[in-house]
Structure formats: structure tokens, C-alpha cells
Design an enzyme around this catalytic site. Structure first.
Site, mmCIF file in Angstrom:
data_model
loop_
_atom_site.group_PDB
_atom_site.id
_atom_site.type_symbol
_atom_site.label_atom_id
_atom_site.label_comp_id
_atom_site.label_asym_id
_atom_site.label_seq_id
_atom_site.Cartn_x
_atom_site.Cartn_y
_atom_site.Cartn_z
ATOM 1 N N GLU A 90 0.839 -1.217 0.000
ATOM 2 C CA GLU A 90 0.000 0.000 0.000
ATOM 3 C C GLU A 90 0.866 1.257 0.000
ATOM 4 O OE1 GLU A 90 -3.158 -0.290 -0.403
ATOM 5 O OE2 GLU A 90 -3.798 -2.171 0.500
ATOM 6 N N TYR A 180 -15.170 0.050 -3.515
ATOM 7 C CA TYR A 180 -14.392 0.127 -4.759
ATOM 8 C C TYR A 180 -14.624 -1.102 -5.631
ATOM 9 C CZ TYR A 180 -11.913 4.128 -2.930
ATOM 10 O OH TYR A 180 -11.621 5.377 -2.454
#
Ligand code: ADP
Ligand code: ZN
Length: 209
Positions: A90, A180
Site C-alpha cells: 500500500e 471500490y
């Protein structure tokens, strides 16, 4: 695997959400562990609330421990002596300082593996990723499957209450209720998006004499 003459290098695993970046990161970490390398795994975190050890997980459910970091300096400060592989998941959420940090680690002979989504929900380059792609020895761009049409997905579709989120929302939504989806370019919908036209040649804009 990179087979250059030097010892240290930078690998970037980029791509849309659900494309298997965490899976690929964990696969490389697992193999380095099998090779008896000393490996450290970090995962960027939007805040420091959690502290201590954290899990990194992929969408297929596999997990391993990772040290949570919210700023690039925390990676630099927490790398142990004698580590030979450093992985960061990330990485798109970290500040641009991560570029210097990973370059320094690689200069010291460390193999650095970073994974992160390359575009935000508007389809714009995300945080430090463009620079990391530029300085890396090895780059992989992974794809997911578009949940609308089944083509290769490259874009992160943000949805609020199931509807495409407008372009003016914040890039990073902390504690939001949005979801998402992985989508292809055709199926990616961003209401209100205007692309920066300032760098286009004048003819393209139809303003040439
Ligand atoms: P990333 O780190 O890129 O978000 P993960 O490694 O966490 O991806 O998860 C990848 C896994 O997600 C795939 O192996 C698959 O099982 C699952 N998955 C869920 N939705 C999709 C999708 N739309 N396209 C591809 N894989 C998906
Ligand atoms: Zn599609």
C-alpha cells in the site's frame, strides 16, 4: 527476479485494486524466506492508531505480519541491521520521501519490493507511485477483471451508495462508507472529471491559428 550485477535494487508491483499486488508481494516475500533471507514487511497505514504488529492480507484471504507505517521516515527508522529484503505494501499512501528511502536502502545492497495502486479513483497517478516506477529496476503492472464487462481492469471505481463517486471527493477517504470496484477504461465512470488540458499542444485544443 532481477539478475543485475549490483546487490540492491527496487521492484515495483503496481496496478488496480484486486489485481493481486498483495498476493504477488507475499509470494516474493515467501520465496525470499525460503531462501533464508532476512525479510521485513511494512504496510502503510493512514494513521498510527493501531501500533505494533499488523496483518497484511490479500483479497484471497492469505495473511502475514507487517509493521504499520504512516510516513516514509518510519520505514527508514525501523529497518533492522542485516536485513536483506524490505517489502512495503500500500505504498501509494506514503509521502514522496519514500523514493529517497527506497533508493538509499537499495544503495546499501537491500532488495526492496514495493506494491501499490498506480491510479486514484479519478484515474490520476497516485502519490509517489510515478516516481517509484521511474527509479525502479523492475516494474510489474498487474490487472484485475472488470466487474462490469469482464475485460482487463485497470481503473479503481469508487462508489458511494452504489453510485459512481464524483471527481471532487478527497483522494483518500478515511473511514468513509465508499466501496471500490475494479473496472476497465470503458466502464470507469467519474462524474465531473475534467482532465488537465494545459500541457496539450495548442493544435489539439483547436486553438491553433
Ligand atoms: P490487490 O493487492 O491488488 O488489491 P489482492 O492480492 O489483495 O489484490 O487480491 C487479489 C485477489 O482478489 C484475486 O486473486 C482474486 O481472488 C480476488 N478478486 C476479487 N475481485 C477481483 C476482480 N475483479 N478481478 C480479479 N481478481 C479479483
Ligand atoms: Zn469494463
Amino acid at each position: 527476479m532481477y539478475h543485475g550485477a549490483q546487490e540492491g535494487w527496487v521492484e515495483v508491483i503496481s496496478g488496480v485494486m484486486f489485481s493481486g499486488k498483495s498476493e504477488e508481494l507475499m509470494r516474493r516475500v515467501r520465496r525470499a524466506t525460503i531462501a533464508r533471507k532476512s525479510v521485513q514487511v511494512f504496510k502503510s497505514h493512514l494513521d498510527d492508531r493501531y501500533g505494533g504488529l499488523h496483518r497484511i492480507s490479500s483479497h484471497d484471504g492469505s495473511e502475514r505480519d507487517a509493521v504499520p507505517v504512516s510516513r516514509s521516515i518510519h520505514v527508514a527508522q525501523n529497518v533492522l541491521p542485516d536485513v536483506s529484503v524490505v517489502a512495503v505494501d500500500e505504498v501509494q499512501f506514503l509521502d514522496d520521501g519514500i523514493v529517497t528511502v527506497v533508493n538509499d536502502l537499495a544503495d546499501r545492497g537491500i532488495r526492496v519490493i514495493v506494491a501499490g495502486t498506480d491510479m486514484d479513483f479519478r484515474g490520476e497517478p497516485f502519490g509517489p507511485i510515478p516516481k517509484l516506477l521511474a527509479i525502479a529496476e523492475l516494474v510489474d503492472k498487474l490487472h484485475a477483471i472488470c466487474v462490469v464487462c469482464g475485460d482487463l481492469a485497470t481503473r479503481n471505481q469508487r462508489l458511494i451508495d452504489g453510485k459512481p463517486a464524483p471527481a471532487e471527493g478527497p483522494t483518500i477517504q478515511v473511514g468513509g462508507s465508499e466501496t471500490y470496484e475494479a473496472r476497465c477504461r470503458k466502464c470507469h465512470v467519474v462524474p465531473g472529471r475534467t482532465r488537465d488540458q494545459t500541457e496539450l499542444p495548442m493544435e489539439t485544443l483547436g486553438r491553433a491559428p
